[in-house]
Write a protein that holds these residues in place. Structure first.
Motif, PDB file in Angstrom:
ATOM      1  N   ALA A 181       0.833  -1.203   0.000  1.00  0.00           N
ATOM      2  CA  ALA A 181       0.000   0.000   0.000  1.00  0.00           C
ATOM      3  C   ALA A 181       0.871   1.257   0.000  1.00  0.00           C
ATOM      4  O   ALA A 181       0.575   2.234  -0.698  1.00  0.00           O
ATOM      5  N   ILE A 182       1.955   1.227   0.790  1.00  0.00           N
ATOM      6  CA  ILE A 182       2.852   2.380   0.854  1.00  0.00           C
ATOM      7  C   ILE A 182       3.546   2.587  -0.492  1.00  0.00           C
ATOM      8  O   ILE A 182       3.731   3.720  -0.953  1.00  0.00           O
ATOM      9  N   MET A 183       3.933   1.491  -1.154  1.00  0.00           N
ATOM     10  CA  MET A 183       4.552   1.600  -2.484  1.00  0.00           C
ATOM     11  C   MET A 183       3.622   2.328  -3.449  1.00  0.00           C
ATOM     12  O   MET A 183       4.036   3.245  -4.159  1.00  0.00           O
ATOM     13  N   ASP A 184       2.363   1.909  -3.464  1.00  0.00           N
ATOM     14  CA  ASP A 184       1.407   2.541  -4.374  1.00  0.00           C
ATOM     15  C   ASP A 184       1.232   4.019  -4.047  1.00  0.00           C
ATOM     16  O   ASP A 184       1.189   4.867  -4.944  1.00  0.00           O
ATOM     17  N   LEU A 185       1.154   4.337  -2.752  1.00  0.00           N
ATOM     18  CA  LEU A 185       0.977   5.723  -2.340  1.00  0.00           C
ATOM     19  C   LEU A 185       2.178   6.581  -2.711  1.00  0.00           C
ATOM     20  O   LEU A 185       2.034   7.729  -3.130  1.00  0.00           O
TER      21      LEU A 185
END
Length: 231
Positions: A181-185
């Protein structure tokens, strides 16, 4: 490279250890283009994080030249470096570095207030909404999960709308789901603000999403990547 936003020339870093000087970086030559996403990979102790900190003016090179947005970081004093970072750079650390006595909203708003932004809290609220945490704005770091704390850290880094985003193992302390999720954000924030992104990572899937990847080995850019360092 026609329009580099970061340029390093023969950058070296030597730190004093118990047994004498330790060479951390051994002559780094590289450029990063405006709008590029660059991944820095390599084994632990290869100098990746030190290189990233030098790019952000958080660590001073022992010698060499570090140009960021046309400024020679090696020639700036601490106050000038702080001003440059405050308005032009966002930094995301592996261990979040949130202020424990401040709410999520206050953590994001603080750098904006320091920069003199009159709409600091409105912009902070906007960034928290962008990372899906508007409902946690009044919570303190201890009340947030690791993934949520890193979302706050991302919002704080992005709030000044920086030209350069630097991320040091942004998913290193997170479980697989939170890390994804952090990668996408991180990439969403990059696109939203048109920032140049340089990140240190051990995650192959994160490195694979970068425009270019450089490998560090023993304080040097790996021989096979040296030619691509200035592309």
């Amino acid at each position: 490279m026609s329009d580099p936003i970061l340029t390093l020339r023969d950058v070296r870093l030597s730190l004093q250890g118990n047994a004498g000087p330790v060479e951390i970086l051994r002559g780094i030559d590289m450029s990063v283009a405006r709008g590029e996403t660059l991944g820095l990979v390599g084994p632990s102790g290869s100098g990746k994080s030190s290189l990233l900190m030098i790019m952000g003016g958080l660590e001073r090179a022992s010698s060499g030249e570090v140009l960021a947005l046309g400024h020679d970081l090696t020639a700036l004093n601490e106050d000038a470096l702080a001003r440059l970072r405050r308005t032009n750079m966002g930094v995301v650390f592996q261990s979040f570095h949130l202020i424990p006595t401040m709410t999520a909203l206050e953590n994001v708003a603080t750098p904006l207030e320091l920069a003199g932004a009159r709409d600091a809290f409105a912009r902070a609220a906007e960034e928290l909404e962008a990372v899906g945490l508007s409902h946690r704005a009044a919570h303190y770091p201890a009340q947030l999960s690791g993934g949520e704390q890193q979302r706050v850290a991302l919002a704080r880094a992005a709030a000044p709308r920086p030209a350069i985003l630097l991320a040091d193992e942004p998913t290193g302390n997170l479980d697989a789901a939170s890390g994804a999720a952090i990668m996408d954000l991180l990439f969403t924030l990059r696109d939203r603000h048109g920032a140049t992104l340089v990140m240190v990572t051990h995650a192959p899937d994160l490195a694979a999403r970068c425009d270019r990847v450089l490998r560090l080995e023993d304080g040097r850019i790996a021989q096979g990547d040296a030619a691509r360092a200035a592309e």
